[in-house]
Write a protein that holds these residues in place. Structure first.
Motif, PDB file in Angstrom:
ATOM      1  N   PRO A 630       0.808  -1.228   0.000  1.00  0.00           N
ATOM      2  CA  PRO A 630       0.000   0.000   0.000  1.00  0.00           C
ATOM      3  C   PRO A 630       0.836   1.270   0.000  1.00  0.00           C
ATOM      4  O   PRO A 630       0.289   2.364   0.086  1.00  0.00           O
ATOM      5  N   TYR A 631       2.159   1.144  -0.079  1.00  0.00           N
ATOM      6  CA  TYR A 631       3.036   2.307  -0.160  1.00  0.00           C
ATOM      7  C   TYR A 631       4.006   2.155  -1.330  1.00  0.00           C
ATOM      8  O   TYR A 631       5.178   2.506  -1.226  1.00  0.00           O
ATOM      9  N   ALA A 632       3.527   1.641  -2.451  1.00  0.00           N
ATOM     10  CA  ALA A 632       4.403   1.371  -3.593  1.00  0.00           C
ATOM     11  C   ALA A 632       3.822   1.964  -4.870  1.00  0.00           C
ATOM     12  O   ALA A 632       2.600   2.032  -5.055  1.00  0.00           O
ATOM     13  N   LEU A 633       4.729   2.407  -5.750  1.00  0.00           N
ATOM     14  CA  LEU A 633       4.389   2.864  -7.094  1.00  0.00           C
ATOM     15  C   LEU A 633       5.080   1.967  -8.101  1.00  0.00           C
ATOM     16  O   LEU A 633       6.223   1.546  -7.884  1.00  0.00           O
ATOM     17  N   GLY A 634       4.413   1.664  -9.196  1.00  0.00           N
ATOM     18  CA  GLY A 634       4.986   0.807 -10.210  1.00  0.00           C
ATOM     19  C   GLY A 634       5.923   1.555 -11.146  1.00  0.00           C
ATOM     20  O   GLY A 634       6.085   2.783 -11.066  1.00  0.00           O
ATOM     21  N   ASP A 635       6.550   0.824 -12.050  1.00  0.00           N
ATOM     22  CA  ASP A 635       7.437   1.430 -13.041  1.00  0.00           C
ATOM     23  C   ASP A 635       6.674   2.474 -13.859  1.00  0.00           C
ATOM     24  O   ASP A 635       5.486   2.315 -14.158  1.00  0.00           O
ATOM     25  N   ARG A 810      11.626   4.233 -11.943  1.00  0.00           N
ATOM     26  CA  ARG A 810      11.368   2.841 -11.615  1.00  0.00           C
ATOM     27  C   ARG A 810      10.465   2.739 -10.384  1.00  0.00           C
ATOM     28  O   ARG A 810      10.233   3.722  -9.684  1.00  0.00           O
ATOM     29  N   ALA A 811      10.017   1.511 -10.123  1.00  0.00           N
ATOM     30  CA  ALA A 811       9.107   1.287  -8.996  1.00  0.00           C
ATOM     31  C   ALA A 811       9.746   1.762  -7.697  1.00  0.00           C
ATOM     32  O   ALA A 811      10.943   1.575  -7.466  1.00  0.00           O
ATOM     33  N   LYS A 812       8.931   2.373  -6.840  1.00  0.00           N
ATOM     34  CA  LYS A 812       9.411   2.884  -5.563  1.00  0.00           C
ATOM     35  C   LYS A 812       8.423   2.507  -4.465  1.00  0.00           C
ATOM     36  O   LYS A 812       7.212   2.434  -4.693  1.00  0.00           O
ATOM     37  N   THR A 813       8.987   2.266  -3.276  1.00  0.00           N
ATOM     38  CA  THR A 813       8.191   2.054  -2.077  1.00  0.00           C
ATOM     39  C   THR A 813       8.628   3.076  -1.044  1.00  0.00           C
ATOM     40  O   THR A 813       9.792   3.099  -0.635  1.00  0.00           O
ATOM     41  N   VAL A 814       7.702   3.939  -0.626  1.00  0.00           N
ATOM     42  CA  VAL A 814       8.030   5.011   0.311  1.00  0.00           C
ATOM     43  C   VAL A 814       6.914   5.118   1.342  1.00  0.00           C
ATOM     44  O   VAL A 814       5.756   5.358   0.987  1.00  0.00           O
ATOM     45  N   THR A 815       7.252   4.951   2.610  1.00  0.00           N
ATOM     46  CA  THR A 815       6.291   5.182   3.688  1.00  0.00           C
ATOM     47  C   THR A 815       6.300   6.654   4.063  1.00  0.00           C
ATOM     48  O   THR A 815       7.264   7.379   3.760  1.00  0.00           O
ATOM     49  N   PRO A 816       5.274   7.145   4.732  1.00  0.00           N
ATOM     50  CA  PRO A 816       5.284   8.566   5.132  1.00  0.00           C
ATOM     51  C   PRO A 816       6.476   8.927   6.008  1.00  0.00           C
ATOM     52  O   PRO A 816       7.031  10.016   5.879  1.00  0.00           O
ATOM     53  N   GLU A 817       6.868   7.998   6.893  1.00  0.00           N
ATOM     54  CA  GLU A 817       8.031   8.272   7.731  1.00  0.00           C
ATOM     55  C   GLU A 817       9.304   8.358   6.882  1.00  0.00           C
ATOM     56  O   GLU A 817      10.171   9.209   7.119  1.00  0.00           O
ATOM     57  N   ALA A 905       7.994  10.863  -4.874  1.00  0.00           N
ATOM     58  CA  ALA A 905       7.287   9.580  -4.961  1.00  0.00           C
ATOM     59  C   ALA A 905       6.384   9.372  -3.759  1.00  0.00           C
ATOM     60  O   ALA A 905       5.237   8.900  -3.885  1.00  0.00           O
ATOM     61  N   GLY A 906       6.879   9.726  -2.555  1.00  0.00           N
ATOM     62  CA  GLY A 906       6.056   9.577  -1.353  1.00  0.00           C
ATOM     63  C   GLY A 906       4.806  10.428  -1.404  1.00  0.00           C
ATOM     64  O   GLY A 906       3.719   9.980  -1.002  1.00  0.00           O
ATOM     65  N   LEU A 907       4.924  11.660  -1.915  1.00  0.00           N
ATOM     66  CA  LEU A 907       3.742  12.512  -2.056  1.00  0.00           C
ATOM     67  C   LEU A 907       2.766  11.920  -3.068  1.00  0.00           C
ATOM     68  O   LEU A 907       1.540  12.007  -2.886  1.00  0.00           O
ATOM     69  N   SER A 908       3.292  11.311  -4.117  1.00  0.00           N
ATOM     70  CA  SER A 908       2.425  10.666  -5.120  1.00  0.00           C
ATOM     71  C   SER A 908       1.682   9.486  -4.503  1.00  0.00           C
ATOM     72  O   SER A 908       0.508   9.242  -4.810  1.00  0.00           O
ATOM     73  N   ILE A 909       2.361   8.746  -3.633  1.00  0.00           N
ATOM     74  CA  ILE A 909       1.719   7.608  -2.964  1.00  0.00           C
ATOM     75  C   ILE A 909       0.599   8.088  -2.057  1.00  0.00           C
ATOM     76  O   ILE A 909      -0.512   7.523  -2.054  1.00  0.00           O
TER      77      ILE A 909
END
Length: 929
Positions: A630-635, A810-817, A905-909
């Motif tokens: 739930p904290y990931a964006l695809g390529d 590329r795909a990224k995973t970013v939590t709010p922290e 990326a985190g803001l996009s998530i």
């Protein structure tokens, strides 16, 4: 020489004779052992009649782990190329060990069954002893040696001499299986038995030794130096394997053949039983205990029904043990002349007495005195002790010592005490016990067949967590409850949001209720069977963040709360530990190793959801593989996000082109068409700007200047004020009137940018004005004329390809922290960069403004609006664009751009989660210490 030769021959003859005598006893010993042990035993209840089931037909090999559970789950008993793979119990017997092996397990965990199966299948010579039957001899001044004790086993009937055991032990290759150290009632006696075990292991070191005990049996009498292993709960595969084996074994032995149609029929029966089990998470959790699983299988077989609740399970078990196995409630035992109903009254009174005296054991003499009126009323001339031992034979009671009885499980004692409360019909007596946690489960079991109105009223009068929690549990489980009392309970929950002390009290009640169904973890902690509910999470928000406008997502208040951040999960645990509680328990998040346990089965509402687990410095998500992070964006996320942001920021970019005048005429033309502007009205705007003399001076100064990275004009300090003038103008023009749009045309993409700009706050307008101004100046200067549409295409291509390199798409995973940490690191890097570059100095100010906005809003999953996220993303993109001219080393520049890319990326998530493009599914499971 002759004498030596004759002595050697004599020794050989004696050895051969001993071997022949040994082989002569080995076969009979194995047969007697199999007759004694190869049966399914339920705490004393063996399967009876024509459907007797052999242990070897249904046994599933148990698995163990090193006790403690604190370290990595490796080095299980046995060896394997995969060190992390759990090993079966039998493998502990195949390796020579230099100390006894102590197997620890809860009641019903399968300790005795595992030893029996090991005795039947080990290639070594097994010596199986139940320690409780030999306590008196082992504690005597001169206890017998192991060979004598083994030979005196009653089931051997004196057929195997002690000398045979002594020879086998001296030779080595035996495995000594000592069951039930905890069943020796006295601590002093246990210490003596432990000393005897050490002495025998030292005397016969070439043999393996395995001792079983419950955890409580080790207090004060630890087996020092022993390898301690803990039995694990049954896995899903083991539960399925047992149920299929049980159904097949029972039907095959009943029909006395194993035709194919029997296998098909029993497979269907097993499938139905398993589906019923899985549909009831509480019973499925209980079924991970081998004893309970066997009991459920027997009830399903004998009664033809499946218990839907815990109370029904216990009722069916008692019915099976005391009535049906004897032929019915009116069956009269040939020896004691008691009927099933009378036997039920005996155990019912006994259980109530033990609960009243807060004990779990009672001597036969005390029981006889207590039950004299019941037993005498049955048959005055019969032996009363025999009635008690009928319950022992049925498996309801265990003889835990010489003349000492205890119920096979505390839960069964509580159930029977509850039935006695119901029989006495004294609500005042039950109400008086509501403040005592010892009676809690018994009262809940009582309520399933009673009107709990008076008891709930007594709970409400207590005013503490234990009483209030019990009141809500009784309202859920009781057979009857007055409607006005139910209304009072609902009103109490509603009033809790208006008073902080009341809210904290009800928070404690809710947390206590959510830990009603738990799964025992290795080491004694308990994991909630279900995730934190939306109701409890809302109480947490009301108490800690009363002004927060976001709430957890759930289809029902009692459904799982989803969508919280890692910081929320940690804050919730801290809040829970600060609530008033009567039991002094503490909460924590589970560890990754605890949730990775293959013996753990979670509720269906959480089994496929990511869960927050304890980690440093922040909790992390567990269980995202295969279920969507739930904290990931695809390529390709950056290209998609850029196109969406440009549509929303088109008006801001148009205003930049208007502020710059003739130097951006081509861009003005392209955006006028894209925004569907009315040309006659739109050209009024430049005339209004012509009256601004400061802006006109800025246009004259900036028109020939190149401020892109590496150009000479980037160090001109005079350019700073002129660029600021452009930003101020764009900020002032953000309230661009909607009548500039062309009238009487279908809705177009221009609707997006006008609606977006209308919702900007002043701080967000300034961010957008600064961002697009810096992005325009940071691009390479184009000296020629653009064809229609080329100016905007050039700008879009620059931002898409040059601001962030391809690797950042590329795909990224970013939590709010993680977002906030990257934002903080980027801010420090920007602050440390050298000054003197016009655009980067302005970007430094923009970065500070953006950081201030995000740090004040991105806390505790506060809902951030579309305008705030887009304006922050545009600002950080602009900072990344001007970073190439900051004068930093190349590696530092790359690091800064990487951190900014992570934040973007985190803001996009966060935006995708808010819009529903990413479904928040993360939940919280609590562990109670």
């Amino acid at each position: 020489m002759l004498a030596v030769w004759l002595g050697a021959q004599s020794s050989v003859a004696e050895t051969v004779g001993a071997d022949r005598r040994d082989s002569g006893h080995h076969g009979p010993y194995r047969r007697l052992l199999a007759e004694h042990l190869d049966r399914v035993d339920l705490a004393g209840v063996t399967t009876q009649g024509d459907v007797a089931v052999r242990l070897t037909d249904v046994y599933v090999d148990l698995r163990m782990r090193p006790e403690g559970g604190g370290g990595p789950e490796i080095a299980f008993v046995g060896t394997s190329h995969d060190p992390g793979a759990p090993k079966p119990f039998m493998s502990t017997l195949r390796k020579r060990r230099h100390s006894p092996v102590l197997v620890v397990g809860e009641p019903g965990a399968g300790k005795t069954t595992a030893l029996r199966r090991a005795a039947l299948h080990t290639r070594r010579v097994p010596i199986y002893l139940e320690l409780r039957h030999h306590t008196a001899r082992l504690c005597a001044d001169a206890p017998p040696a192991l060979p004598e004790l083994a030979a005196d086993a009653g089931w051997l009937g004196g057929q195997i001499p002690a000398e045979w055991f002594a020879r086998r032990l001296n030779r080595g290759g035996c495995v000594v299986l000592l069951d039930g150290l905890d069943e020796i009632p006295s601590e002093a006696e246990r210490r003596k038995v432990v000393g005897w075990i050490r002495e025998q292991f030292s005397r016969y070191p070439k043999n393996a030794c395995v001792v079983t005990s419950r955890p409580g049996g080790l207090k004060g009498s630890p087996l020092a130096g022993a390898e301690t292993w803990q039995l694990r709960r049954l896995t899903d595969e083991q539960i399925s394997g047992f149920v299929y084996s049980w159904c097949r074994a029972v039907e095959v032995r009943r029909a006395r053949h194993s035709y194919g149609w029997i296998r098909d029929e029993t497979a269907a029966e097993a499938g139905v039983l398993l589906s019923r089990l899985r549909a009831n998470p509480a019973l499925y959790a209980l079924a991970r205990n081998p004893l309970v699983l066997t009991l459920i299988a027997r009830i399903n077989r004998h009664c033809g029904l499946f218990p839907s609740t815990r109370a029904q399970l216990y009722a069916d078990a008692c019915d099976l043990m005391l009535h049906r196995l004897g032929g019915g409630a009116f069956y009269e035992d040939a020896a004691t002349k008691t009927r099933g109903a009378q036997r039920f009254e005996v155990v019912r009174r006994l259980a109530h007495h033990l609960m009243d005296t807060r004990r779990t054991t009672i001597t036969v003499d005390d029981a006889r005195s207590l039950l004299a009126d019941v037993l005498t009323g049955v048959r005055p001339r019969r032996i009363p002790e025999a009635v008690l031992f009928e319950a022992v034979d049925a498996g309801l009671l265990n003889e835990v010592g010489d003349g000492v009885l205890a119920f096979s499980h505390l839960s069964m004692q509580e159930f029977l005490a509850a039935r006695e409360l119901h029989w006495r019909a004294n609500d005042a007596d039950v109400a008086a016990k509501t403040g005592d946690p010892w009676w809690r489960d018994a009262i809940l079991l009582w309520s399933t067949e009673a009107d709990a109105t008076r008891v709930v009223e007594a709970c409400l009068r207590t005013g503490h967590v234990t009483g209030l929690s019990l009141a809500y549990d009784l309202a859920e489980h009781s057979l009857e409850l007055a409607s006005d009392v139910r209304l009072r309970l609902k009103r109490l929950l509603a009033e809790a949001t208006e008073s902080l002390p009341q809210s904290r009290l009800l928070g404690g009640v809710k947390s206590a209720r959510e830990m009603r169904e738990t799964i025992r973890l290795p080491g004694g902690a308990r994991l909630a069977a279900r995730p934190v509910s939306a109701s409890l999470y809302s109480s947490f928000l009301d108490s800690e963040f009363p002004s927060r406008d976001s709430r957890p997502s759930a289809a029902h208040p009692e459904g799982p709360a989803v969508g919280m951040w890692a910081s929320d999960a940690q804050h919730l645990v801290e809040w829970l530990n600060g609530l008033p509680r009567d039991d002094g328990a503490n909460f924590r998040l589970p560890t990754e190793s605890e949730l990775s346990d293959p013996g753990l089965r979670l509720d269906a509402s959480v089994a496929h959801s990511p869960m927050w687990v304890s980690s440093e410095p922040h909790p992390k998500l567990f269980g995202v593989n295969g279920h969507g992070d739930p904290y990931a964006l695809g390529d390709g996320w950056w290209g998609r996000q850029l196109a969406a942001d440009r549509r929303r920021g088109a008006l801001s970019l148009y205003l930049v082109s208007q502020a710059l005048g003739a130097s951006a005429r081509d861009l003005t033309r392209d955006l006028s068409g894209e925004l569907n502007l009315n040309r006659d009205r739109a050209y009024l705007l430049p005339r209004e700007l012509d009256s601004d003399t400061d802006l006109r001076a800025a246009r004259v100064f900036l028109r020939p200047r190149d401020l892109s990275p590496g150009a000479a004009d980037t160090a001109n300090p005079a350019a700073t004020e002129h660029v600021r003038r452009v930003v101020s103008t764009v900020f002032r023009l953000c309230d661009f009137p909607t009548e500039y749009r062309r009238a009487n045309t279908p809705a177009s993409g221009a609707d997006t940018t006008f609606a977006f700009t209308a919702g900007l706050s002043d701080a967000e307008k300034r961010l957008m004005a600064s961002a697009y101004t810096l992005l325009w100046f940071s691009r390479r200067r184009y000296r020629g004329k653009h064809g229609y549409g080329q100016a905007i295409e050039e700008f879009d291509a620059y931002v898409a390809a040059e601001v962030f390199p391809d690797s950042h798409d590329r795909a990224k995973t970013v939590t709010p922290e993680g977002l906030l940490e990257s934002l903080s690191r980027a801010q420090r890097m920007v602050d440390a960069a050298p000054r003197g570059n016009v655009l980067f100095d302005l970007g430094r100010d923009l970065m500070s403004s953006c950081t201030e906005v995000l740090n004040s809003s991105l806390v505790h999953s506060r809902a951030s609006g579309e305008q705030q996220l887009v304006s922050a993303r545009a600002s950080l993109t602009a900072v990344a664009a001007v970073a190439r001219g900051a004068g930093m080393p190349v590696t530092e520049t790359r690091r800064l751009v990487s951190q900014l890319s992570t934040v973007v990326a985190g803001l996009s998530i966060l935006e995708a989660r808010a819009s529903g493009a990413i479904t928040p599914r993360e939940v919280i499971l609590l562990v109670q210490q």
